[in-house]
Write a protein that holds these residues in place. Sequence first.
Motif, short mmCIF file in Angstrom:
data_model
loop_
_atom_site.label_atom_id
_atom_site.label_comp_id
_atom_site.label_asym_id
_atom_site.label_seq_id
_atom_site.Cartn_x
_atom_site.Cartn_y
_atom_site.Cartn_z
N GLU A 78 -4.19 -7.21 5.25
CA GLU A 78 -3.76 -6.05 4.46
C GLU A 78 -2.24 -5.94 4.48
O GLU A 78 -1.59 -6.29 5.46
CB GLU A 78 -4.38 -4.76 5.02
CG GLU A 78 -5.91 -4.76 5.06
CD GLU A 78 -6.55 -4.89 3.70
OE1 GLU A 78 -5.87 -4.67 2.67
OE2 GLU A 78 -7.75 -5.23 3.64
N VAL A 89 -7.27 -5.63 0.45
CA VAL A 89 -7.79 -6.94 0.04
C VAL A 89 -9.11 -7.34 0.68
O VAL A 89 -9.99 -7.86 0.00
CB VAL A 89 -6.74 -8.06 0.24
CG1 VAL A 89 -5.67 -7.96 -0.81
CG2 VAL A 89 -6.12 -8.03 1.62
N ASP A 317 -9.54 -3.22 -6.73
CA ASP A 317 -8.11 -3.31 -7.00
C ASP A 317 -7.72 -2.23 -8.01
O ASP A 317 -8.19 -2.24 -9.15
CB ASP A 317 -7.81 -4.70 -7.57
CG ASP A 317 -6.32 -4.90 -7.77
OD1 ASP A 317 -5.56 -3.90 -7.74
OD2 ASP A 317 -5.91 -6.06 -7.97
#
Lengths: 452, 312
Positions: A78, A89, A317
Amino acid sequence: MALTGMDIYKMLPKKNCKECGFPTCLAFAMKLAQGGVEAEKCPYMSEEAKMKLAEATAPLMKTVKFGSGDKTYTLGGETVLFRHEKTFVNRNRFAVMLKDTMSDDEINQKIANMNKVNYVRIGENMFVEVAAVKCESKNKDQYLKLLKKVKDECKLAVPMIITDDPEIAKAAVEEVKDLGPILYGANPQNYEAMVNIAKENNLLLGVEADNLEALYDVVSKIRSGGYNELILSTKADKAKQLFDDIVNIRRTALVAQDRVFGYPSVVFVNNLSSDKFMQLAYATLFVEKYGSIIVLDEIDYSLALPLFALRQNIFTDPQKPMRVEKGLYKIGPAEENAPLLVTVDFALTYFIVSGEIERSKVPAWLLIPDAGGLSVLTAWAAGKFSGKTIADAVKEMGVEEKLKTREILIPGKVAVLKPDIEDALPGWKVVVGPEEAEMLPKFLKDYTNRVA
Amino acid sequence: MAYQKPRQTFKGQIKEVVMGKDLKIGGESVLPFYTFDGDTGNPPRIGMEVWDVAPTGWPEGLMNLIKDVAEDPAAWAQFYVKNYNPDFIVLRFVGANPDVKDRTPEECAEIAKKVADSVEVPLVIAGCESNEKNGKIFTKISEVLANKNYAFLSAVEANYKEVGAAVGLAYGNIVVAESSVDLNLAKQMNILVMQLGVKPEKIMMNPGISAVGYGYEYVITTLDRIKLAALDQNDTTLQMPIISPISFESWKVKESTATEEDAPEWGSLEDRGIAMEICGAVGVLAAGSNGVILRHPRSVEVLKNFINSMLN
Ligand code: B12
Ligand code: SF4
């Protein structure tokens, strides 16, 4: 610690030869500090300086792996504390705790539940990825028996071996090493032996200590010994302290830029309370704030449905909204008289609606206009899901040529669109569907019976 | 080298708002539950949902608990206060909806008065689906319950003038400014309400909620960003305490409504609803809400324990 331009400058040969493409060594150093150029560009740098630099410019939080084959997972890596700053992520993974002092019945029950929770949500398989198998008996044979059972019966989960006894650890690793287990239990007393076992088998090693100070100390030692595949935890068994520890492990890495804590964490929420809903509350907290493996006492659908959904949300995301292509989708063996429904191109909505149509077993058509990738009400409020967009989509996708039906089912939340659509599509009738897609199976059955 | 714990302190502070006589909410100058950084202000507050009509579609276990009081909001509120000790009661006027009972503002005010007289804890008055109708009932209810410091959920773009003028200005209650999951909209609503003359101590906000799994990432990110703007950038237009009516969305979705016949593998419907509510509530508290509204007593119990264990 991050290096400044001046720190780097001190390591350079100071020849100012310009071969790196910069006018001076100092200019090059400044650029390196910002990460805007690679150290390799200077042919004269010493090996030692290169090593130091590589270390200093490596990601603040290491990405680590465990598991094997299609059950290989990455954790950590991260770069931000808040998802809006960039994105998170590597999603956290859930674990269920099994102990070798539990009765067979209890173990069987837990394993059965772990196997039962296995479903798909918006294209993602949801199940417990880790079996936390803890040696409490201090008896090697008893522990290995449980581990074998888990290996045989918990096919979905990767084992996390939990013991602080290097001898038991060694035998346990031997038993399940093909599965790429996590080895959890290195501490200030045993870390040398545990590191050796992890190193030999290239395993992710869980390190724990009583508090952050002791953890920092032991991790520093393990790092200087050259092992880097780590995951961290403290023995805090009070929520307030554990939250403090887990947040500060992450901040030490990302804010203080100290790589000693640049590893993901294990959070034993099962130690905070024995109540399943309390564990759910703590698990929720640690999904949002920095837990990487979250250990629960048990799993069932009531816990899984919110927790896995939350995780899926938090780890999308934010810069890439999930959209599906506009088009006319066929669901089941739909013929030209099958019912036609319309919804938006927001992936979440599409998956929910198409899932419910499938569940109804009524073959149908689903029309998706370009609605900006927004949910039904959001798109409607933004003017992107209107009588006109829907009518345009009917025309653009050639619905009138492909299908015989002249009825279109719309989401109940936008019932107000009925007259607009009917105005824009002469000869068509708009049927207002239920507000929640969940009601679609019943609705579609009644609807097709009525039409038939 | 010895370990040094990083510490994050901020310039800004969330305003403290007083609900009712003395229920303080907000006031923190650090991120939620960051006791290690500084002052976490007042603990997050918990309210329980009571309706002006007997509810339908609530799970069986809960209906059994309230079956003797569900027809009488005052008795119902009393029952909750006595047994579950919530910080406040949320009186929700579902029956004001033109499609339900179309209750008049006067009827609503009468009910609100009765409930107010029957409990000591502050009330939060929530409306129905119609913004227009809410403007009318809020005006009347706040008149009857003037200067009580009750919060009204909510003023939205379509009715904030009416709601703000009555609730916040004329009758001295608290306006909850509602917006749709967007920092700028939240800011704009707060500014609009302040421009009417409503004092910041009389404003709270609801910047949008959803059930977990249904756009919830936007909710969390909006809360994160609001709190950072308020604390780190000291943006005074975003320093109002946040209240999140989690139960309003959590009980609508499939996870908490699909029957056990429909989804046999999913197990107890009531447990699923409770779990959706707990997860939704803890999630927003961890991102900065100062108060949550819940439906099930079991969720209330869990949230209370959770909050207590995080702060003490
Ligand atoms: C996340 C969210 C956003 C995200 C968008 C994410 C996205 N990709 O859509 C962001 C932050 C960008 C956003 C923005 C806005 N939003 Co918004 N947003 C939400 C939120 C919190 C959740 C939406 C969601 O994801 N729902 C989940 C999906 C699955 O629901 P759904 O699409 O409706 O599908 C369900 C049903 O409709 C049904 N269904 C779907 N299709 C079909 C088809 C048929 C045939 C049938 C029968 C059923 C059916 O099945 C699904 C499950 O039951 C809601 C509030 C809430 N709690 O719902 C507000 C909400 C939808 N937003 C709202 C608004 C006003 C906006 C903005 C216009 C605000 C503004 N003024 O800028 C903007 C517009 C965006 C733009 N201009 O680009 C309002 C709409 C108010 C209204 N009633 O008109 C809401 C309700 C919030 C509120 N209470 O004020 N938003
Ligand atoms: S190549 Fe190396 S030595 Fe030459 S100027 Fe660049 S940094 Fe200095």
